[in-house]
Design an enzyme around this catalytic site. Sequence first.
Site: not given
Length: 352
Positions: A202, A235
């Site tokens: 990420e 997310h």
Amino acid sequence: MVYMIPKHCTHVTVLNQDKSINLFILGSPRGPGTMLDDVPLQLQPVLSVTGNIVSETFEGKCYLSILSCLLLACLYVGSLYIWRGSLPRDHPSTIKKRFISVLFASAVSPLIVWAWMRALEVRPSPPLLALLGIRIEGSVPAAALPLILTMVLFLGPLTQMAMDSPKGLVPEVKSGFSLKNVADCLRDLCWLRNHVVAPLTEELVFRASMLPILVPCTGPTAAIFIAPLFFGVAHFHHVIEQLRFGHDTVLHVLVCAVFQFCYTSVFGAYTAFIFIRTGHLVGPVLCHSFCNWMGFPALGSALQHPQRPVLMLSYELGLLLFALLLFPLTDPLMYGMTPICSLILELRSACS
């Protein structure tokens, strides 16, 4: 005015009266000590900075930067769903498949940055790995200082953890770093996902790859707050899985998703700040892993804790020390010239 140009100088920076900056690349050969007045030089404009906006090379082309960031976000999130199956996200089979997916997305992301640099003919062009924060210079302070800063921010939760530990703080730390515990963690796929694979991939995609693309168009300060929006929205895919497996009501899932978007965006801004200030990937990765380990502070239990006054003092002290140490511990002078800041010439920015 006469300017002396060193032998190996290839660029000239000019500060205009209106406080804007121009960067020129010198287009003719010269010897040591050549003066601008003596030899006609071809000055090719590379960057022009006025306030917070970079023009010339990037004027009218910032849409390419936004599209590149969208491509990176879609590539990362989309890779999670290329595998067909009805198993939950914590199932070992799902985790292993997603490891392959995100590692592939992470391997492709530097190629997207390279293609963006070629498309816009970015000059000066630092080495790609250095631009992604993968470099040796200043790596030791870049690994230690941001992590210490983050631990200071979590002084309250760490104090609460020490108070609630039945063994005490020192025995708990020794137990955590024992060979048996480390081996158990490395065999735990959920632990590997949360503390190794997710932080590394990420940060590589959403910080190391996106920020070099955004900074030349928006400036470093704005990029710190824009890049995390892609990270926060990414997310939202958890909503699909929660609704799919019927874990909670729709309202509860949406409320949790909005809350997660908010705190992941704030956290993303923090690690983006660290990346730009230090020019290293290792700091954001370690901070990300530490925050995943700590989780969101349990403020509710802290307010009801028997040692509430001491605990609240530690929370407040942590926030105060964090605010005081934020800029000193991330001073770019301690980490060498940050490559990402070579893409923009701002006098007052997160790069200084």
